[in-house]
Scaffold this active site. Structure first.
Site, PDB file in Angstrom:
ATOM      1  N   SER A 255      55.621  46.309  78.454  1.00  0.00           N
ATOM      2  CA  SER A 255      54.975  45.445  77.461  1.00  0.00           C
ATOM      3  C   SER A 255      55.242  45.973  76.056  1.00  0.00           C
ATOM      4  O   SER A 255      55.404  47.173  75.858  1.00  0.00           O
ATOM      5  CB  SER A 255      53.461  45.399  77.682  1.00  0.00           C
ATOM      6  OG  SER A 255      52.860  46.609  77.257  1.00  0.00           O
ATOM      7  N   ASP A 256      55.278  45.070  75.092  1.00  0.00           N
ATOM      8  CA  ASP A 256      55.231  45.530  73.709  1.00  0.00           C
ATOM      9  C   ASP A 256      53.848  46.152  73.499  1.00  0.00           C
ATOM     10  O   ASP A 256      52.953  46.005  74.337  1.00  0.00           O
ATOM     11  CB  ASP A 256      55.489  44.373  72.741  1.00  0.00           C
ATOM     12  CG  ASP A 256      56.006  44.879  71.389  1.00  0.00           C
ATOM     13  OD1 ASP A 256      55.774  46.065  71.053  1.00  0.00           O
ATOM     14  OD2 ASP A 256      56.629  44.084  70.659  1.00  0.00           O
ATOM     15  N   TRP A 257      53.682  46.875  72.413  1.00  0.00           N
ATOM     16  CA  TRP A 257      52.480  47.685  72.221  1.00  0.00           C
ATOM     17  C   TRP A 257      51.235  46.811  72.039  1.00  0.00           C
ATOM     18  O   TRP A 257      51.055  46.180  71.002  1.00  0.00           O
ATOM     19  CB  TRP A 257      52.704  48.626  71.040  1.00  0.00           C
ATOM     20  CG  TRP A 257      53.262  49.955  71.457  1.00  0.00           C
ATOM     21  CD1 TRP A 257      52.768  51.181  71.114  1.00  0.00           C
ATOM     22  CD2 TRP A 257      54.399  50.231  72.309  1.00  0.00           C
ATOM     23  NE1 TRP A 257      53.511  52.188  71.723  1.00  0.00           N
ATOM     24  CE2 TRP A 257      54.495  51.630  72.456  1.00  0.00           C
ATOM     25  CE3 TRP A 257      55.307  49.438  73.008  1.00  0.00           C
ATOM     26  CZ2 TRP A 257      55.492  52.247  73.238  1.00  0.00           C
ATOM     27  CZ3 TRP A 257      56.291  50.034  73.778  1.00  0.00           C
ATOM     28  CH2 TRP A 257      56.362  51.425  73.879  1.00  0.00           C
TER      29      TRP A 257
END
Ligand SMILES: *[C@@H]1O[C@H](CO)[C@@H](O)[C@H](O)[C@H]1NC(C)=O
Ligand SMILES: *[C@@H]1O[C@H](CO)[C@@H](O)[C@H](O)[C@H]1NC(C)=O
Ligand SMILES: *[C@@H]1O[C@H](CO)[C@@H](O)[C@H](O)[C@H]1NC(C)=O
Ligand SMILES: *[C@@H]1O[C@H](CO)[C@@H](O)[C@H](O)[C@H]1NC(C)=O
Ligand SMILES: *[C@@H]1O[C@H](CO)[C@@H](O)[C@H](O)[C@H]1NC(C)=O
Ligand SMILES: *[C@@H]1O[C@H](CO)[C@@H](O)[C@H](O)[C@H]1NC(C)=O
Ligand SMILES: *[C@@H]1O[C@H](CO)[C@@H](O)[C@H](O)[C@H]1NC(C)=O
Ligand SMILES: *[C@@H]1O[C@H](CO)[C@@H](O)[C@H](O)[C@H]1NC(C)=O
Ligand SMILES: *[C@@H]1O[C@H](CO)[C@@H](O)[C@H](O)[C@H]1NC(C)=O
Ligand SMILES: *[C@@H]1O[C@H](CO)[C@@H](O)[C@H](O)[C@H]1NC(C)=O
Ligand SMILES: *[C@@H]1O[C@H](CO)[C@@H](O)[C@H](O)[C@H]1NC(C)=O
Length: 869
Positions: A292-294
């Site tokens: 996932s992106d942050w």
């Protein structure tokens, strides 16, 4: 704010289930308006394919490794320990029992972020202008070697999303080009380079994250809470444009792909089963892991079932101390909501990427710390525990400065030259102008994450940055050149010191004006630009500066450092502007590289990786700067389809100032002798049959007692662990909705053999898409007087009413001596000639007549032939 976001998402998920049956890809198109788009469910999440081309050995090793793991250890591999919990921007847990070091993920796509003794490479959108496969690869390899030397497992790059739908998109410069083929070739070579260095590449951001505004749910001063924007795209556009370079990255073996912040067709991408399960792991046959992106994960079970394999940085919100996974993932397995094979598959994918790039032999302990440059400090920065040596200051730069200089010069595009270039170095009086010529007042790293536009611009801002080891400014380099020839050089770097500027311009025999335009990631606002640019004009009064200089000096050279297209129509055709160069974001050797070009040591051969027009509206729909359709559901309809950048200009018959693919040289080239040879290839056969059943690599106990906090482990504040805090499951979940009946999508837990996807069959898609159908050759002659490079470009007209006038399909950068010729050779594959057919969910070659064009830019294509298919 976050809680609200989850509530909306839960509603979104429920609605998707009740309204739409679990049909597989309802021909991918969207009923009704694009701004009411939906994303159909697709389950189960595909497990790794033991027969996937190139992955067999890594798969076997990974499976053997994962078979040894306990449930808690598998959870540890998939869940980040929380923001600033360890040395890297992202870290998962370790497996001490097996002596397995925790994995470290680190920005950025142009170097190592948050570290010293590292190099600052040219940005993606700049190296793209070299149109040079060798440079793409070398840059990737050298970046990979630097990451490896710091003890990093995953480099968070390269970028092909954003692709660059609108030139104002704040992070476009991190990626390569709005053209999917140029981006696809660049990303594939970069992935190979990084991974040949023994580091996992994380190709990002998947997908349709084309603007910074409203990319995530958030609260804004002007609007209050606004949910994540939904990029709404039709199936054909998805395949022919935005997905295209991701397919190339998958085919090149990218070990990881990062899912993006935004929604697509009204489903958060990191829990979008259609895009992750069906498209990426199904059709494209991606064998690595989705990270996932942050903080782009917004659900636990839903994202697990929708194919997410690793959550970053692990906590629900930076340093909340809670996670959608961690204890929740442990719970979801033991309470039977998520089948263990899904977790096994996530862990296997992570370990397969690890073995695929050879990390079992390349890994060293992490020797730097993202959160401090001090030698001593806290290993767990947020909790402030674990004091000791945190930075060993390992110098990983080797001799990369040399190739950085070469690459930056090769990526410089000569847009105009009345004959004044190359300079001889013996000019009587050289004047240099512009804030963009010199060093910023606080040095090259004076603003965190480059979040200001002070001094010469050599990278944009945000997480896609690295600290400069030094930054050679244009002023320094030009001054060196002039002073070593005994010439005169003076400069004004205050763009608003008009009287001094005019006085100096009047004296100069040559004036070099440096101007720029910046952009970056939306968490930093610079000069009112919240990541995305507000306009396409020059910054810092650049246009006035150019006017002031060229009004008084009839030999004014303009050098542009920018994140993408800028408007040049106010000055480009002035007779006093004798040359214009686009130098992009060149990295640490900026000044040396531009001096190499200005003084003719390097003959420019770069070509524009985008179009320069005269107004922003020519590029298509604007970015969304204010929420549309209400704050709870902002919509962005990608109604222009595949017509972005030059395809939009061509479609609307708008003449650009400088077209895509354009770039001059100090010599000239001519094209002749196009030959097209048809290559026998079999018919295209859709992939059929069934996958294997999901392998089950463990049989975890469901007794919560087995997963409790070890009494001998010290809890690091806000750190995410896999353990349960209580034997009462609801209490352990810390979730008031724990156990609430959810109807999870049909088939989501089904581990039985599944139908293979017709357009799939191997990493990247159906392997027959890469069958060569034609080989094209043409002669390129250097009919000037200097050695030079020419990027020969091949475009195809697919011929249909919905097709671009021309679309780039191949290119090669050729070095040719004066009076000599070279042969441009390019293959045309089945993929190059195909359109996406939404009805059959496959690629087809239509009956429309197809033409191949070869030439020097998207609008200068002197050679053409019809393809007899
Ligand atoms: C799928 O295609 C069929 C026929 O081509 C069409 O009638 C139908 O409306 C399409 N379904 C969707 C969801 O677009
Ligand atoms: C999970 O990772 C943490 C952090 O590295 C470590 O302390 C812990 O021992 C690991 N747990 C297991 C079960 O391996
Ligand atoms: C479990 O996930 C929920 C959100 O779904 C979150 O509120 C809760 O804090 C998480 N629990 C733990 C122990 O991290
Ligand atoms: C440097 O950057 C800051 C922050 O963007 C800005 O306020 C300031 O005006 C800049 N200084 C110069 C000299 O450009
Ligand atoms: C465009 O934005 C830049 C950067 O904020 C600013 O300097 C410039 O004045 C703006 N141009 C126009 C025409 O508003
Ligand atoms: C060009 O430069 C000369 C000085 O060399 C000046 O007199 C003239 O006005 C300039 N022309 C333009 C269009 O700026
Ligand atoms: C600029 O003007 C000077 C003096 O009028 C003239 O000698 C020179 O040739 C001009 N240069 C260019 C590049 O036009
Ligand atoms: C070189 O070829 C180009 C393209 O055919 C032509 O425009 C140009 O005049 C030629 N140059 C010379 C010096 O013959
Ligand atoms: C904690 O105890 C377990 C079980 O007795 C043991 O295997 C492990 O090595 C211990 N860990 C530490 C950090 O002492
Ligand atoms: C687990 O227990 C520890 C110690 O009581 C506490 O500090 C921590 O917040 C708890 N963690 C979760 C996720 O509930
Ligand atoms: C299982 O665990 C997950 C994660 O904590 C939770 O969201 C879900 O509600 C639980 N399901 C049941 C049936 O208890």
């Amino acid at each position: 704010m976050l809680w609200l976001a989850q509530a909306f998402l839960a509603i979104g998920l429920a609605r998707a289930q009740s309204t739409y049956p679990n049909t597989i890809h309802p021909n991918g198109t969207i009923p009704g308006e694009l701004n009411e788009a939906y994303s159909p469910p697709y389950y189960p999440s595909p497990w790794m394919d033991s027969s996937a081309t190139g992955w067999a050995e890594a798969y076997e090793k990974a499976q053997a490794f994962v078979r040894q793991l306990t449930l808690l250890e598998k959870v540890n591999l998939t869940t980040g320990v929380g923001w600033e919990g360890e040395a890297c921007v992202g870290n998962v847990g370790s497996i001490p029992r097996l002596g397995f070091q925790a994995l470290c993920m680190q920005d950025s796509p142009l170097g190592v972020r948050f570290a010293d003794y590292v190099s600052a490479f040219p940005a993606g959108g700049t190296i793209a202008a070299s149109w040079d496969r060798g440079e793409f690869y070398r840059r990737g390899y050298e970046m990979g070697m630097e990451q490896r030397g710091k003890g990093i497992d995953v480099q968070l790059g390269p970028v092909v999303g954003p692709l660059g739908r609108n030139p104002k998109g704040g992070r476009n410069w991190e990626g390569f080009s709005p053209d999917p083929v140029l981006s696809g070739i660049a990303v594939a070579e970069t992935v190979k380079g990084i991974q040949d260095a023994g580091v996992i590449a994380c190709t990002k951001h998947y997908i349709l994250n084309e603007q910074e505004h409203f990319r995530s749910p958030g609260t804004f001063e002007d609007f209050g809470f606004v949910d994540a924007i939904s990029s709404n795209v039709d199936d054909k556009t998805l395949h022919e444009l935005y997905l295209w370079p991701f397919a190339d990255a998958v085919r090149a073996g990218t070990g990881s792909i990062m899912c993006s912040y935004n929604k697509a067709n009204n489903s958060q991408v990191c829990q979008n089963s259609y895009l992750q399960n069906y498209i990426l792991k199904g059709e494209l046959g991606f064998q690595g892991f989705i990270m996932s992106d942050w903080d782009a994960q917004h659900s636990g079970v839903a994202s697990t079932l929708a194919g997410l394999d690793m959550t970053m940085p692990g906590d629900t919100d930076f340093d909340s101390g809670y996670s959608f996974w961690g204890p929740n993932l442990t719970l979801s397995i033991i309470n039977g909501t998520v089948p263990e094979w899904r977790l096994d598959d996530a862990a296997t994918r992570i370990m397969a990427a690890y073995y695929f790039v050879g990390r079992d032999e390349a890994q060293i302990p992490t020797n730097f710390n993202s959160w401090s440059k001090d030698t001593y400090g806290y290993q767990h920065a947020f909790a402030k525990v674990g004091y000791g040596v945190i930075n060993q200051h390992v110098d990983v730069r080797a001799d990369h400065y040399q190739s950085i200089r070469v690459a930056a010069a090769k990526s410089t595009v000569l847009l105009k030259n009345s004959g004044v270039l190359p300079l001889k170095g013996t000019e009587k009086f050289t004047a240099v102008f512009g804030n963009d010529a010199g060093e910023g007042e606080h040095g090259p790293n004076g603003c965190a994450d480059r979040g200001c536009d002070n001094g010469t611009l050599a990278m944009g801002w945000g997480s896609g940055t690295a600290d400069f080891p030094y930054l050679i400014t244009p002023l320094e380099a030009v001054k060196n050149e002039v002073s070593s020839n005994g010439g005169m050089l003076q400069s004004v770097t205050d763009n608003y010191a008009w009287s001094q500027i005019i006085a100096l311009a009047k004296q100069a025999s040559v004036a070099v004006v440096f101007v720029n335009a910046d952009s970056g990631e939306g968490y930093i606002t610079v000069d009112g630009n919240m990541g995305d640019r507000n306009n396409l004009t020059l910054w810092q009064g650049g246009e006035e500066l150019v006017r002031n200089v060229s009004g008084y000096c009839n030999n004014t050279i303009v050098v542009i450092h920018s994140v993408g297209p800028v408007l040049v129509d106010s000055f480009y055709d002035s007779d006093n502007i004798t040359a214009i160069l686009w130098a992009g974001l060149p990295g640490q050797e900026s000044g040396n590289a531009i001096a190499d070009v200005l003084y003719g040591r390097v003959n420019p051969g770069g070509k524009l990786p985008f179009t320069i027009g005269t107004e922003v509206s020519e590029y298509g729909p604007d970015l969304i700067y204010e929420p549309t359709n209400g704050n709870n559901s902002p919509q962005d309809a990608f109604e222009e389809g595949v017509f972005i950048d030059y395809r939009a200009f061509d479609q609307k018959n708008i003449t650009p100032v400088y077209e895509f693919g354009f770039g001059l040289s100090y010599t000239t080239f001519s094209y002749s002798d196009l030959k097209v040879v048809k290559v026998p290839a079999g018919n295209y056969t859709p992939t059929t049959g069934l996958t294997t059943a999901a392998p089950s690599l463990g049989n975890a106990s469901t007794d919560p007692a087995n997963y409790q906090w070890p009494s001998n482990l010290t809890y690091v504040d806000k750190y995410i662990y896999p353990y349960l805090n209580s034997t009462d499951l609801k209490e352990a979940s810390n979730d008031r909705d724990y156990g609430v009946e959810h109807e999870y999508p049909e088939g989501a837990t089904d581990g039985s053999p599944q139908p293979r996807i017709a357009a799939g069959g191997a990493p990247g898609g159906n392997p027959q898409l890469w069958d060569v159908l034609f080989t094209v050759t043409a002669t390129v002659s250097n009919n000037g007087t200097l050695p030079g490079d020419e990027v020969a470009q091949l475009y195809i007209s697919l011929g249909g009413p919905d097709d671009p006038v021309v679309a780039l399909r191949n290119f090669d950068r050729l070095s040719i001596q004066p009076g000599q010729s070279a042969t441009f050779t390019a293959d045309i594959t089945r993929r190059d000639l195909s359109n996406w057919d939404t009805a059959s969910q496959n690629w087809v070659i239509t009956d429309y007549s197809k033409t191949v064009h070869v030439g020097t830019s998207s609008r200068k294509l002197p050679l053409s032939a019809t393809l007899e298919i």
